[in-house]
Design a protein around this motif. Structure first.
Motif, PDB file in Angstrom:
ATOM      1  N   ARG A  94      -8.408   9.938  -3.791  1.00 43.59           N
ATOM      2  CA  ARG A  94      -7.774   9.075  -2.799  1.00 43.59           C
ATOM      3  C   ARG A  94      -8.807   8.183  -2.124  1.00 43.59           C
ATOM      4  N   ASP A  95      -8.444   6.916  -1.948  1.00 46.65           N
ATOM      5  CA  ASP A  95      -9.278   5.932  -1.265  1.00 46.65           C
ATOM      6  C   ASP A  95      -8.347   4.965  -0.532  1.00 46.65           C
ATOM      7  N   PRO A  96      -7.722   5.431   0.563  1.00 43.70           N
ATOM      8  CA  PRO A  96      -6.692   4.623   1.215  1.00 43.70           C
ATOM      9  C   PRO A  96      -7.237   3.448   2.025  1.00 43.70           C
ATOM     10  N   PHE A  97      -6.442   2.397   2.073  1.00 43.13           N
ATOM     11  CA  PHE A  97      -6.669   1.237   2.935  1.00 43.13           C
ATOM     12  C   PHE A  97      -5.570   1.247   3.988  1.00 43.13           C
ATOM     13  N   VAL A  98      -5.908   0.978   5.222  1.00 46.66           N
ATOM     14  CA  VAL A  98      -4.935   0.658   6.268  1.00 46.66           C
ATOM     15  C   VAL A  98      -5.210  -0.786   6.627  1.00 46.66           C
ATOM     16  N   CYS A  99      -4.248  -1.646   6.374  1.00 49.47           N
ATOM     17  CA  CYS A  99      -4.422  -3.088   6.567  1.00 49.47           C
ATOM     18  C   CYS A  99      -3.508  -3.575   7.683  1.00 49.47           C
ATOM     19  N   ILE A 100      -4.116  -3.942   8.790  1.00 49.24           N
ATOM     20  CA  ILE A 100      -3.391  -4.426   9.952  1.00 49.24           C
ATOM     21  C   ILE A 100      -3.649  -5.922  10.075  1.00 49.24           C
ATOM     22  N   ASN A 101      -2.570  -6.672  10.288  1.00 50.38           N
ATOM     23  CA  ASN A 101      -2.622  -8.136  10.369  1.00 50.38           C
ATOM     24  C   ASN A 101      -3.366  -8.743   9.181  1.00 50.38           C
ATOM     25  N   PRO A 102      -3.012  -8.326   7.960  1.00 51.60           N
ATOM     26  CA  PRO A 102      -3.728  -8.835   6.784  1.00 51.60           C
ATOM     27  C   PRO A 102      -3.360 -10.281   6.479  1.00 51.60           C
ATOM     28  N   GLU A 103      -4.291 -10.970   5.862  1.00 52.76           N
ATOM     29  CA  GLU A 103      -4.014 -12.321   5.377  1.00 52.76           C
ATOM     30  C   GLU A 103      -4.850 -12.599   4.142  1.00 52.76           C
ATOM     31  N   ILE A 104      -4.254 -13.331   3.236  1.00 48.14           N
ATOM     32  CA  ILE A 104      -4.972 -13.753   2.032  1.00 48.14           C
ATOM     33  C   ILE A 104      -5.682 -15.053   2.362  1.00 48.14           C
ATOM     34  N   LEU A 105      -7.001 -15.028   2.228  1.00 49.56           N
ATOM     35  CA  LEU A 105      -7.809 -16.209   2.518  1.00 49.56           C
ATOM     36  C   LEU A 105      -7.927 -17.126   1.318  1.00 49.56           C
ATOM     37  N   GLY A 106      -7.805 -16.568   0.127  1.00 53.95           N
ATOM     38  CA  GLY A 106      -7.900 -17.360  -1.087  1.00 53.95           C
ATOM     39  C   GLY A 106      -7.399 -16.564  -2.266  1.00 53.95           C
ATOM     40  N   ARG A 148       1.984   3.678  -4.327  1.00 48.02           N
ATOM     41  CA  ARG A 148       0.623   3.145  -4.222  1.00 48.02           C
ATOM     42  C   ARG A 148       0.445   2.277  -2.984  1.00 48.02           C
ATOM     43  N   GLY A 149       1.552   1.907  -2.343  1.00 47.07           N
ATOM     44  CA  GLY A 149       1.501   1.081  -1.148  1.00 47.07           C
ATOM     45  C   GLY A 149       2.788   1.210  -0.369  1.00 47.07           C
ATOM     46  N   LEU A 150       2.726   0.877   0.913  1.00 47.93           N
ATOM     47  CA  LEU A 150       3.895   0.949   1.788  1.00 47.93           C
ATOM     48  C   LEU A 150       3.646   0.019   2.970  1.00 47.93           C
ATOM     49  N   PHE A 163       0.257  -2.610   6.512  1.00 49.07           N
ATOM     50  CA  PHE A 163       0.582  -1.914   5.277  1.00 49.07           C
ATOM     51  C   PHE A 163      -0.541  -0.966   4.949  1.00 49.07           C
ATOM     52  N   VAL A 164      -0.204   0.040   4.157  1.00 51.10           N
ATOM     53  CA  VAL A 164      -1.190   0.987   3.654  1.00 51.10           C
ATOM     54  C   VAL A 164      -1.134   0.915   2.138  1.00 51.10           C
ATOM     55  N   MET A 165      -2.271   1.189   1.513  1.00 48.17           N
ATOM     56  CA  MET A 165      -2.273   1.210   0.050  1.00 48.17           C
ATOM     57  C   MET A 165      -3.415   2.077  -0.449  1.00 48.17           C
ATOM     58  N   ASP A 166      -3.213   2.571  -1.640  1.00 50.32           N
ATOM     59  CA  ASP A 166      -4.232   3.313  -2.365  1.00 50.32           C
ATOM     60  C   ASP A 166      -3.905   3.125  -3.851  1.00 50.32           C
ATOM     61  N   PRO A 167      -4.289   1.974  -4.403  1.00 48.92           N
ATOM     62  CA  PRO A 167      -3.842   1.627  -5.751  1.00 48.92           C
ATOM     63  C   PRO A 167      -4.317   2.546  -6.865  1.00 48.92           C
ATOM     64  N   GLN A 222      -0.991  -7.893  -2.601  1.00 50.09           N
ATOM     65  CA  GLN A 222      -0.038  -9.012  -2.603  1.00 50.09           C
ATOM     66  C   GLN A 222       1.399  -8.512  -2.475  1.00 50.09           C
ATOM     67  N   HIS A 223       1.712  -7.427  -3.168  1.00 44.38           N
ATOM     68  CA  HIS A 223       3.052  -6.840  -3.100  1.00 44.38           C
ATOM     69  C   HIS A 223       3.376  -6.419  -1.660  1.00 44.38           C
ATOM     70  N   GLU A 224       2.442  -5.725  -1.027  1.00 44.92           N
ATOM     71  CA  GLU A 224       2.684  -5.239   0.336  1.00 44.92           C
ATOM     72  C   GLU A 224       2.715  -6.388   1.341  1.00 44.92           C
ATOM     73  N   LEU A 225       1.867  -7.385   1.154  1.00 50.34           N
ATOM     74  CA  LEU A 225       1.883  -8.548   2.039  1.00 50.34           C
ATOM     75  C   LEU A 225       3.202  -9.302   1.903  1.00 50.34           C
ATOM     76  N   ASP A 226       3.755  -9.348   0.704  1.00 47.47           N
ATOM     77  CA  ASP A 226       5.087  -9.945   0.530  1.00 47.47           C
ATOM     78  C   ASP A 226       6.103  -9.238   1.424  1.00 47.47           C
ATOM     79  N   HIS A 227       6.052  -7.903   1.487  1.00 47.77           N
ATOM     80  CA  HIS A 227       6.975  -7.166   2.357  1.00 47.77           C
ATOM     81  C   HIS A 227       6.848  -7.616   3.811  1.00 47.77           C
TER      82      HIS A 227
END
Length: 167
Positions: free
Chosen positions: A69-81, A44-46, A58-62, A134-139
């Motif tokens: 399929r509804d994929p996200f490509v997340c570059i330089n992600p950050e959790i704001l809250g 579901r994510g990598l 990271f990429v994800m499609d939970p 959150q799982h992918e951001l941990d990586h």
């Protein structure tokens, strides 16, 4: 698109912090390859470090296993809250195959990222999307789900990993 090899625990690359992506255009092919790899795994994510790339992508499609399929490509992600409310849930990891673990995470987050086209997004995520992000951001920060366990659960997981030949 190419399928990339997925690094497995205890590979030390999985414990390194990924560096920011400076130029989105240079990472588009990698994003496509990561999505292909994730779907083939099937996950579901990598995250970049899982394929040996120490960049903040990271990429994800939970929800793809339950629907379209509804994929996200997340570059330089950050959790704001993140919400103060947490939820326990079982997570698997492509870098620790065969060892699903129950971990506690914030139930909702606000994530900001740049997509593969260079567009910045901010979105509130909950449920599987919040957990997956959150799982992918941990990586990207050199953390694994093993790090979220209390000591008895971590020791039990370590014993299971040893029994599986992955310790």
């Amino acid at each position: 698109m190419a399928r990339l090899p997925i690094l497995r625990h205890p590979n030390p690359v999985l414990r390194r912090v990924a560096l920011p992506v400076e130029d989105v255009a240079t990472i588009r092919a990698l994003a496509a390859d990561m999505l292909d790899t994730m779907y083939a795994a099937p996950g579901r994510g990598l995250a970049g470090p899982q394929v040996g790339v120490l960049r903040r992508i990271f990429v994800m499609d939970p929800g793809w296993k339950e629907g379209a399929r509804d994929p996200f490509v997340c570059i330089n992600p950050e959790i704001l809250g993140a919400s103060g409310r947490t939820e326990a849930g079982v997570e698997g990891c492509l870098s620790i195959p065969g060892l699903p673990l129950e971990v506690e995470r914030p139930a909702e987050i606000t994530l900001r990222w740049t997509d593969a086209e260079g567009t910045e997004h901010t979105r509130n995520l909950d449920g599987a999307a919040a957990r997956c992000a959150q799982h992918e951001l941990d990586h990207l920060n050199g953390r694994l789900i093993l790090d979220l366990l209390d000591e008895p659960a971590r020791q039990a997981a370590a014993q299971r990993l040893i029994a599986m030949g992955c310790g």
